[in-house]
Design a protein around this motif. Structure first.
Motif, mmCIF file in Angstrom:
data_model
loop_
_atom_site.group_PDB
_atom_site.id
_atom_site.type_symbol
_atom_site.label_atom_id
_atom_site.label_comp_id
_atom_site.label_asym_id
_atom_site.label_seq_id
_atom_site.Cartn_x
_atom_site.Cartn_y
_atom_site.Cartn_z
ATOM 1 N N LEU A 215 0.823 -1.216 0.000
ATOM 2 C CA LEU A 215 0.000 0.000 0.000
ATOM 3 C C LEU A 215 0.855 1.263 0.000
ATOM 4 N N TYR A 216 2.088 1.132 0.477
ATOM 5 C CA TYR A 216 2.971 2.292 0.585
ATOM 6 C C TYR A 216 4.187 2.181 -0.339
ATOM 7 N N GLU B 242 0.082 3.722 10.419
ATOM 8 C CA GLU B 242 -0.356 4.627 9.354
ATOM 9 C C GLU B 242 -1.615 4.113 8.659
ATOM 10 N N VAL B 243 -1.665 2.818 8.384
ATOM 11 C CA VAL B 243 -2.838 2.302 7.670
ATOM 12 C C VAL B 243 -4.068 2.307 8.574
ATOM 13 N N GLY C 90 -9.147 5.059 4.139
ATOM 14 C CA GLY C 90 -9.109 4.832 2.697
ATOM 15 C C GLY C 90 -8.144 3.738 2.330
ATOM 16 N N LYS C 91 -6.929 3.802 2.873
ATOM 17 C CA LYS C 91 -5.953 2.747 2.594
ATOM 18 C C LYS C 91 -6.360 1.441 3.252
ATOM 19 N N LEU C 92 -6.863 1.528 4.467
ATOM 20 C CA LEU C 92 -7.255 0.325 5.198
ATOM 21 C C LEU C 92 -8.316 -0.457 4.438
ATOM 22 N N SER C 93 -9.202 0.250 3.751
ATOM 23 C CA SER C 93 -10.274 -0.416 3.015
ATOM 24 C C SER C 93 -9.756 -1.234 1.834
ATOM 25 N N HIS C 94 -8.512 -0.999 1.416
ATOM 26 C CA HIS C 94 -7.949 -1.741 0.298
ATOM 27 C C HIS C 94 -7.275 -3.046 0.726
ATOM 28 N N ASP D 254 -5.719 5.617 8.403
ATOM 29 C CA ASP D 254 -6.151 6.020 7.064
ATOM 30 C C ASP D 254 -7.212 5.044 6.554
#
Length: 433
Positions: free
Chosen positions: A176-177, A210-211, A216-220, A214
């Motif tokens: 993700l990062y 961080e995730v 938005g990122k967590l949902s991915h 966030d």
């Protein structure tokens, strides 16, 4: 070097073979496939030969003789399934019929799997001790924590258990990062199929923190299809996907019961077709295997997702990749950090010294050594302590051939909410004869 793969007629063996072909340096010269079913061995051998094509690789041997297969081996991969898929189906349906979770490794069916597999795992360990005393055993056989701990009663720390879900979770967080997985330092703690990723350190940053901050990122992440974002944020860690069966037990049981077939029934029908077709058409063995494998992956843990929802990309490298990385680090004395199932020792003071836990380890030529780690929070540690007590009761039941200990393990299992139900499960699960 010689690698013996036990359960060599199993459906997932081609994944190990493909990973071996991708290894640099031709570490393994001889690959011995052992299985009790000669027909399945022949089918898988055909798959391997066709998959390899003209690429160089280890010489493939097949055998139904355990001692011959492991004799002089440097490494032994144990990936057996005692009772086959019919045994899995029996365990799932027996549990579900009594209103409790029917899942292969989590819940009472996992204890049933251990009781059935344990005596065979002990026989394997004793054979390895006689025929290949210097070998390391890398155990894939489920339930991986229990079977690893059981085999360690014979072979000690030369047995190491593996699972790909913790490292796969870390890899997906890193992706993700844009972080290379080999640059991550993962802080994970738990038992097999019961653990939490607390930190993923990358160049001074904690990607887990961080995730979690966030949405938005967590949902991915795949885990967002299994657990709510709010729940993961409250946990303050990313749970292993198998914790779905703990955090959503009622929903899991209802979902499994509403399906046309349990996971075991689906795989039993699918694999029966594959082996039958591949035996009838040996020239198409690899093509048939590829189609069946793709279908299998697409339907993994379907009960945890909404109907019709496709499984996201969960690429974590697979258990075969973890096993070969572990083997390479030991064989070449290349220091590596990996999440493995190893003896606790003094890593977590609240758990028994001889209990197997799943934590980051330093691997070198002497094997795997658990790294110092902070204990989890009270709720998580309490669950680990209760489950470790259950696991060790099941191990004693196998070692002492004691039905009463098996009953006690099931009665004390957190996902079995009735002593009477535990007695009925014991009747169904205790090996006959």
């Amino acid at each position: 070097m010689k690698l013996a793969l036990l359960g060599g007629g199993g459906f997932r063996v081609p994944l190990v073979h493909e990973a071996l072909l991708g290894q640099q340096g031709d570490l393994i010269d001889d690959l011995w496939l052992f299985d009790t079913e000669a027909d399945r061995l022949e089918v898988i051998r055909n798959v391997l030969v066709q998959a390899r094509g003209s690429r160089p690789g280890p010489t493939i041997h097949t055998s139904t003789d355990l001692a011959e297969s492991v004799r002089g081996a440097d490494f032994v991969f144990s990936a057996i399934r005692v009772g086959g898929l019919p045994g899995r189906v029996h365990d799932e349906r027996a549990a579900l019929g009594l209103g409790v979770l029917g899942q292969e490794t989590t819940g009472p069916a996992g204890i049933a799997f251990a009781l059935r597999t344990g005596p065979v795992a002990l026989r394997i360990a004793r054979t390895v001790a006689e025929e290949a005393p210097g070998a390391f055993v890398i155990n894939f056989t489920n339930p991986a924590g229990i079977i690893t701990e059981l085999m360690q009663t014979v072979l000690g720390n030369r047995v190491i258990g593996i699972c790909d879900t913790p490292s796969g979770l870390g890899k997906r967080v890193g992706a993700l990062y844009g972080a290379d997985e080999f640059e991550l330092s993962l802080d994970y703690v738990g038992l097999n199929h019961l653990g939490w990723l607390r930190h993923a350190w990358y160049r001074g940053r904690d990607l887990v923190a961080e995730v979690l901050d966030d949405p938005g990122k967590l949902s991915h992440l795949e885990e967002a299809d299994v657990f709510s974002i709010e729940w993961m944020q409250r946990l303050g860690a990313l749970p292993n996907e198998y914790l779905y069966y703990w955090y959503s037990t009622r929903e899991a049981i209802a979902s499994i019961l509403s399906a046309d077939a349990t996971r075991g029934e689906f795989l039993q029908a699918q694999q029966a077709r594959f082996y039958e077709q591949a035996k009838a058409h040996p020239e198409r063995a690899f093509q048939l295997w590829t189609a069946a494998h793709d279908e299998r992956e697409a339907t993994y843990m379907a009960e945890a997702r909404d109907e019709g929802e496709e499984r996201p990309d969960t690429s974590g490298g697979g258990y075969e990749r973890v096993a070969l990385a572990l083997m390479r680090a030991i064989a070449l004395n290349e220091r590596a950090e990996m999440i493995l199932n190893v003896r606790n020792g003094h890593t977590l003071a609240a758990l028994p010294d001889n209990g197997v836990i799943e934590v980051p380890c330093l691997v070198d030529g002497a094997g795997a050594h658990p790294l110092a780690t902070e204990p989890p929070g009270g709720a998580e540690l309490g669950l680990m302590m209760q489950m470790k007590a259950v696991e060790q009761l099941a191990i004693r039941a196998v070692l002492e051939d004691d039905r009463g200990l098996a009953f006690e393990a099931l009665a004390k299992h957190p996902l079995v909410d009735s002593v009477n139900v535990a007695e009925q499960l014991t009747e169904d699960f205790w090996p006959q004869g």
